[in-house]
Design a protein around this motif. Structure first.
Motif, PDB file in Angstrom:
ATOM      1  N   ARG A   1      70.423  -4.340 -43.484  1.00  0.00           N
ATOM      2  CA  ARG A   1      70.901  -5.214 -42.415  1.00  0.00           C
ATOM      3  C   ARG A   1      72.352  -5.638 -42.616  1.00  0.00           C
ATOM      4  O   ARG A   1      72.890  -6.412 -41.830  1.00  0.00           O
ATOM      5  CB  ARG A   1      70.004  -6.447 -42.267  1.00  0.00           C
ATOM      6  N   VAL A   2      73.006  -5.127 -43.651  1.00  0.00           N
ATOM      7  CA  VAL A   2      74.452  -5.310 -43.801  1.00  0.00           C
ATOM      8  C   VAL A   2      75.106  -3.940 -43.689  1.00  0.00           C
ATOM      9  O   VAL A   2      74.669  -2.972 -44.317  1.00  0.00           O
ATOM     10  CB  VAL A   2      74.825  -6.000 -45.131  1.00  0.00           C
ATOM     11  N   ILE A   3      76.125  -3.868 -42.867  1.00  0.00           N
ATOM     12  CA  ILE A   3      76.833  -2.612 -42.581  1.00  0.00           C
ATOM     13  C   ILE A   3      78.330  -2.891 -42.678  1.00  0.00           C
ATOM     14  O   ILE A   3      78.829  -3.852 -42.085  1.00  0.00           O
ATOM     15  CB  ILE A   3      76.478  -2.098 -41.170  1.00  0.00           C
ATOM     16  N   GLY A   4      79.040  -2.057 -43.432  1.00  0.00           N
ATOM     17  CA  GLY A   4      80.479  -2.231 -43.567  1.00  0.00           C
ATOM     18  C   GLY A   4      81.231  -1.424 -42.530  1.00  0.00           C
ATOM     19  O   GLY A   4      80.810  -0.321 -42.154  1.00  0.00           O
ATOM     20  N   ILE A   5      82.358  -1.950 -42.079  1.00  0.00           N
ATOM     21  CA  ILE A   5      83.174  -1.237 -41.097  1.00  0.00           C
ATOM     22  C   ILE A   5      84.626  -1.210 -41.552  1.00  0.00           C
ATOM     23  O   ILE A   5      85.083  -2.059 -42.311  1.00  0.00           O
ATOM     24  CB  ILE A   5      83.092  -1.855 -39.682  1.00  0.00           C
ATOM     25  N   CYS A   6      85.347  -0.207 -41.076  1.00  0.00           N
ATOM     26  CA  CYS A   6      86.777  -0.050 -41.359  1.00  0.00           C
ATOM     27  C   CYS A   6      87.386   0.715 -40.188  1.00  0.00           C
ATOM     28  O   CYS A   6      86.724   1.563 -39.588  1.00  0.00           O
ATOM     29  CB  CYS A   6      86.973   0.717 -42.662  1.00  0.00           C
ATOM     30  N   ASP A   7      88.649   0.432 -39.904  1.00  0.00           N
ATOM     31  CA  ASP A   7      89.294   1.109 -38.780  1.00  0.00           C
ATOM     32  C   ASP A   7      90.110   2.325 -39.196  1.00  0.00           C
ATOM     33  O   ASP A   7      90.596   3.068 -38.350  1.00  0.00           O
ATOM     34  CB  ASP A   7      90.185   0.143 -37.984  1.00  0.00           C
ATOM     35  N   SER A   8      90.259   2.586 -40.502  1.00  0.00           N
ATOM     36  CA  SER A   8      91.085   3.711 -40.942  1.00  0.00           C
ATOM     37  C   SER A   8      90.561   5.069 -40.471  1.00  0.00           C
ATOM     38  O   SER A   8      91.330   5.876 -39.935  1.00  0.00           O
ATOM     39  CB  SER A   8      91.229   3.696 -42.462  1.00  0.00           C
ATOM     40  N   PRO A   9      89.264   5.388 -40.648  1.00  0.00           N
ATOM     41  CA  PRO A   9      88.798   6.698 -40.173  1.00  0.00           C
ATOM     42  C   PRO A   9      88.935   6.866 -38.665  1.00  0.00           C
ATOM     43  O   PRO A   9      89.273   7.951 -38.177  1.00  0.00           O
ATOM     44  CB  PRO A   9      87.323   6.724 -40.603  1.00  0.00           C
TER      45      PRO A   9
ATOM     46  N   THR B   1      77.205   7.041 -32.228  1.00  0.00           N
ATOM     47  CA  THR B   1      77.609   7.555 -33.531  1.00  0.00           C
ATOM     48  C   THR B   1      78.906   6.876 -33.943  1.00  0.00           C
ATOM     49  O   THR B   1      79.879   6.874 -33.186  1.00  0.00           O
ATOM     50  CB  THR B   1      77.816   9.081 -33.484  1.00  0.00           C
ATOM     51  N   LEU B   2      78.915   6.301 -35.149  1.00  0.00           N
ATOM     52  CA  LEU B   2      80.077   5.584 -35.657  1.00  0.00           C
ATOM     53  C   LEU B   2      80.258   5.912 -37.138  1.00  0.00           C
ATOM     54  O   LEU B   2      79.276   6.159 -37.843  1.00  0.00           O
ATOM     55  CB  LEU B   2      79.896   4.066 -35.498  1.00  0.00           C
ATOM     56  N   ILE B   3      81.492   5.864 -37.613  1.00  0.00           N
ATOM     57  CA  ILE B   3      81.756   6.015 -39.041  1.00  0.00           C
ATOM     58  C   ILE B   3      81.629   4.632 -39.679  1.00  0.00           C
ATOM     59  O   ILE B   3      82.372   3.709 -39.340  1.00  0.00           O
ATOM     60  CB  ILE B   3      83.148   6.618 -39.285  1.00  0.00           C
ATOM     61  N   LEU B   4      80.667   4.504 -40.599  1.00  0.00           N
ATOM     62  CA  LEU B   4      80.301   3.209 -41.143  1.00  0.00           C
ATOM     63  C   LEU B   4      80.105   3.293 -42.655  1.00  0.00           C
ATOM     64  O   LEU B   4      79.982   4.381 -43.220  1.00  0.00           O
ATOM     65  CB  LEU B   4      79.004   2.704 -40.493  1.00  0.00           C
ATOM     66  N   ASN B   5      80.049   2.127 -43.277  1.00  0.00           N
ATOM     67  CA  ASN B   5      79.750   2.021 -44.701  1.00  0.00           C
ATOM     68  C   ASN B   5      78.309   1.571 -44.864  1.00  0.00           C
ATOM     69  O   ASN B   5      77.962   0.418 -44.560  1.00  0.00           O
ATOM     70  CB  ASN B   5      80.707   1.027 -45.364  1.00  0.00           C
ATOM     71  N   VAL B   6      77.459   2.500 -45.330  1.00  0.00           N
ATOM     72  CA  VAL B   6      76.026   2.259 -45.465  1.00  0.00           C
ATOM     73  C   VAL B   6      75.520   2.915 -46.746  1.00  0.00           C
ATOM     74  O   VAL B   6      76.201   3.742 -47.356  1.00  0.00           O
ATOM     75  CB  VAL B   6      75.242   2.829 -44.263  1.00  0.00           C
ATOM     76  N   ARG B   7      74.292   2.566 -47.139  1.00  0.00           N
ATOM     77  CA  ARG B   7      73.683   3.252 -48.271  1.00  0.00           C
ATOM     78  C   ARG B   7      73.492   4.725 -47.914  1.00  0.00           C
ATOM     79  O   ARG B   7      72.959   5.060 -46.866  1.00  0.00           O
ATOM     80  CB  ARG B   7      72.350   2.603 -48.631  1.00  0.00           C
TER      81      ARG B   7
ATOM     82  N   GLU C   1      81.030   6.020 -46.893  1.00  0.00           N
ATOM     83  CA  GLU C   1      81.601   5.900 -45.548  1.00  0.00           C
ATOM     84  C   GLU C   1      81.492   7.250 -44.852  1.00  0.00           C
ATOM     85  O   GLU C   1      82.214   8.195 -45.184  1.00  0.00           O
ATOM     86  CB  GLU C   1      83.058   5.459 -45.635  1.00  0.00           C
ATOM     87  N   VAL C   2      80.580   7.337 -43.877  1.00  0.00           N
ATOM     88  CA  VAL C   2      80.274   8.593 -43.187  1.00  0.00           C
ATOM     89  C   VAL C   2      79.852   8.303 -41.752  1.00  0.00           C
ATOM     90  O   VAL C   2      79.489   7.172 -41.416  1.00  0.00           O
ATOM     91  CB  VAL C   2      79.139   9.363 -43.893  1.00  0.00           C
ATOM     92  N   PRO C   3      79.859   9.310 -40.877  1.00  0.00           N
ATOM     93  CA  PRO C   3      79.302   9.125 -39.533  1.00  0.00           C
ATOM     94  C   PRO C   3      77.816   8.791 -39.612  1.00  0.00           C
ATOM     95  O   PRO C   3      77.075   9.347 -40.437  1.00  0.00           O
ATOM     96  CB  PRO C   3      79.527  10.483 -38.862  1.00  0.00           C
ATOM     97  N   CYS C   4      77.403   7.891 -38.735  1.00  0.00           N
ATOM     98  CA  CYS C   4      76.016   7.430 -38.716  1.00  0.00           C
ATOM     99  C   CYS C   4      75.496   7.390 -37.283  1.00  0.00           C
ATOM    100  O   CYS C   4      76.238   7.083 -36.350  1.00  0.00           O
ATOM    101  CB  CYS C   4      75.894   6.016 -39.302  1.00  0.00           C
ATOM    102  N   HIS C   5      74.205   7.666 -37.125  1.00  0.00           N
ATOM    103  CA  HIS C   5      73.514   7.358 -35.872  1.00  0.00           C
ATOM    104  C   HIS C   5      73.154   5.875 -35.911  1.00  0.00           C
ATOM    105  O   HIS C   5      72.656   5.375 -36.926  1.00  0.00           O
ATOM    106  CB  HIS C   5      72.237   8.186 -35.735  1.00  0.00           C
ATOM    107  N   VAL C   6      73.400   5.184 -34.803  1.00  0.00           N
ATOM    108  CA  VAL C   6      73.107   3.751 -34.729  1.00  0.00           C
ATOM    109  C   VAL C   6      72.257   3.480 -33.504  1.00  0.00           C
ATOM    110  O   VAL C   6      72.538   3.977 -32.407  1.00  0.00           O
ATOM    111  CB  VAL C   6      74.401   2.909 -34.643  1.00  0.00           C
ATOM    112  N   ASP C   7      71.194   2.686 -33.699  1.00  0.00           N
ATOM    113  CA  ASP C   7      70.374   2.197 -32.593  1.00  0.00           C
ATOM    114  C   ASP C   7      69.757   0.874 -33.027  1.00  0.00           C
ATOM    115  O   ASP C   7      70.251   0.252 -33.984  1.00  0.00           O
ATOM    116  CB  ASP C   7      69.311   3.228 -32.185  1.00  0.00           C
ATOM    117  N   ALA C   8      68.699   0.436 -32.375  1.00  0.00           N
ATOM    118  CA  ALA C   8      68.107  -0.864 -32.683  1.00  0.00           C
ATOM    119  C   ALA C   8      67.585  -0.958 -34.110  1.00  0.00           C
ATOM    120  O   ALA C   8      67.388  -2.058 -34.641  1.00  0.00           O
ATOM    121  CB  ALA C   8      66.978  -1.163 -31.696  1.00  0.00           C
ATOM    122  N   ASN C   9      67.373   0.180 -34.743  1.00  0.00           N
ATOM    123  CA  ASN C   9      66.874   0.191 -36.113  1.00  0.00           C
ATOM    124  C   ASN C   9      67.983   0.159 -37.152  1.00  0.00           C
ATOM    125  O   ASN C   9      67.715   0.199 -38.353  1.00  0.00           O
ATOM    126  CB  ASN C   9      66.004   1.431 -36.339  1.00  0.00           C
TER     127      ASN C   9
END
Length: 452
Positions: free
Chosen positions: A160-168, A348-354, A369-377
């Protein structure tokens, strides 16, 4: 929805509010709660937001508080952008490192390690309060060093914690524009850690456009990263590095430029932003229309103009292109992330996740830090290009240093902090690591928890 912004007196808050003002969809943010320890800065940013929202239809209501529990209670999303020690702390991180002849940038090398050692205890305490008071909230972390802090917070918040960055995002936007592709309709194949990643593919209509970029000298050196790294190095690497890799590939030049500069980036920002906040708090009489907003925007433009100026000077780049001066990236990532989760709109977003195996040389719990599928889960890494062969050792070394910082911050073991400094690729001596930590502990009372 209620969005709580931790570090609500920070300079970049209006960027987030700008994104919120442009969102009129169902399930949008209707309340923005700003939390900060500095009540004066909160008041200043509230003035800027009031100017910013003038003329907008039904803007999100803004509340301010210096009470963390009040801020997070009832939040649907918590956006963390704290800075432990402030910009004065960043300036000290840089100065102390440069005195030892190593890089002090706030997310890279010695400065990043010092910043992480100060920040992680605070970030994990926040994570515990969010878990207790708003267990269904999602935490979006922009607090630097993003990857390290996000990984530390997962111990209490899980996915439930997700890191973000604008560089990519910025790299992908610039490359797509260079190739004549619509940035909104390309797929980025990106892999690495925060501030340590590579764009390995850019796809439009199922075709990778990067090979054609490497064949075109003029195009390859027309955008910011191309100018920064040079065509020969980029062709040799076979991938486009995140701008922060300049500190690794041109380390001697970066350190030399930083030592030769009149002041470090942190010192410049500290002085610049202090002038802004001081001016806003001492204004007499009725303010001119949009005075707060105009003062903020002028300060923002100066900030963007001077971004990574030392690195550009080191390779003779000159000033930034005007297209790179319009700040905006991380707040749009944050808004897209919130929309996808709150409305179950897959994106789809580039995010910081496990990573969960996305980078095989790292364990499943390592934040990458990689592209991720994002939805309600939430967010899940997508299969893609492997790490470039030349980047594998670098990623493993930096991740090991991050893990030692997290260990030190959790246990108070000073030896782990020294280990982090010793094994980091940009610090080449155990003796230097010991002296660095001694100097950081003398300067920062917050590091008193580290014991021999």
């Amino acid at each position: 929805m209620k969005l709580t912004l931790l570090g609500g007196g920070g300079f970049r808050v209006p960027l987030v509010y700008r994104a919120l003002l442009g969102d009129h969809g169902e399930g949008r943010v209707t309340e923005l709660a700003l939390y900060d320890l500095d009540a004066s800065r909160l008041a200043t940013i509230r003035k800027v937001l009031a100017d910013q929202s003038a003329g907008h239809r039904d803007p999100p209501a803004v509340t301010v508080t210096t009470d963390l529990d009040e801020a997070v209670t009832g939040a649907d999303f918590v956006f963390s952008a704290i800075r432990v020690g402030g910009l004065a702390g960043r300036a000290a991180d840089e100065r102390i490192a440069l005195e030892e002849g190593v890089l002090g940038q706030e997310t890279v090398g010695a400065g990043g390690i010092s910043f992480g050692l100060r920040t992680i205890p605070v970030a994990t305490a926040i994570a515990r309060r969010v878990a207790a008071l708003a267990p269904d909230a999602w935490v979006i972390n922009f607090t630097n060093p993003v990857g390290m802090v996000t990984e530390a917070m997962t111990a209490h918040l899980g996915d439930r914690v997700i890191g973000i960055c604008d560089s990519p995002v910025g790299l992908g936007r610039r490359v797509a524009g260079t190739l004549g592709a619509d940035p909104a309709h390309v797929r980025l194949d990106y892999v690495g850690l925060n501030h340590l990643g590579w764009l390995c593919g850019l796809y439009a209509d199922g075709r990778d456009l990067l090979p054609s970029l490497f064949e075109d000298e003029a195009a390859l050196t027309s955008f910011e990263e191309g100018k920064l790294f040079g065509a020969d190095l980029l062709r040799t690497l076979g991938a486009l590095p995140n701008e922060y890799l300049h500190y690794y590939y041109f380390n001697r030049e970066s350190v030399g430029a930083a030592r030769a500069a009149e002041q470090t980036r942190g010192a410049f920002l500290h002085s610049q932003q202090q002038r802004f906040y001081d001016a806003m708090s001492t204004t007499d009489g009725p303010p001119a229309p949009r005075a707060a907003w105009n003062a903020w925007d002028a300060t923002r433009l100066e900030r963007e103009t001077t971004y990574m100026a030392e690195n550009r000077d080191a390779v003779g780049m000159g000033e930034r292109d005007s297209c790179d001066l319009e700040s905006g990236g991380y707040e749009q990532v944050a808004l897209s992330l919130m929309r996808a989760i709150a409305r179950d709109e897959r994106t789809t977003l580039i995010l910081n996740v496990r990573g969960r195996g996305r980078i095989p040389v790292l364990d499943d719990d390592a934040v990458i830090e990689v592209p991720c599928h994002v939805d309600a889960n939430g967010a899940r890494p997508i299969a893609g290009a492997p790490l470039p062969d030349h980047g594998t050792g670098l990623v493993c070394s930096v991740k090991a240093a991050e893990r030692s910082v997290i260990h030190a911050a959790g246990t108070g073991e000073r030896a782990q902090a020294v280990k982090a400094l010793t094994i980091h690729p940009l610090i080449d001596s155990y003796a230097v690591a010991e002296r660095l930590l001694d100097a950081y502990q003398r300067h920062f009372p917050e590091l008193g928890y580290l014991r021999r």
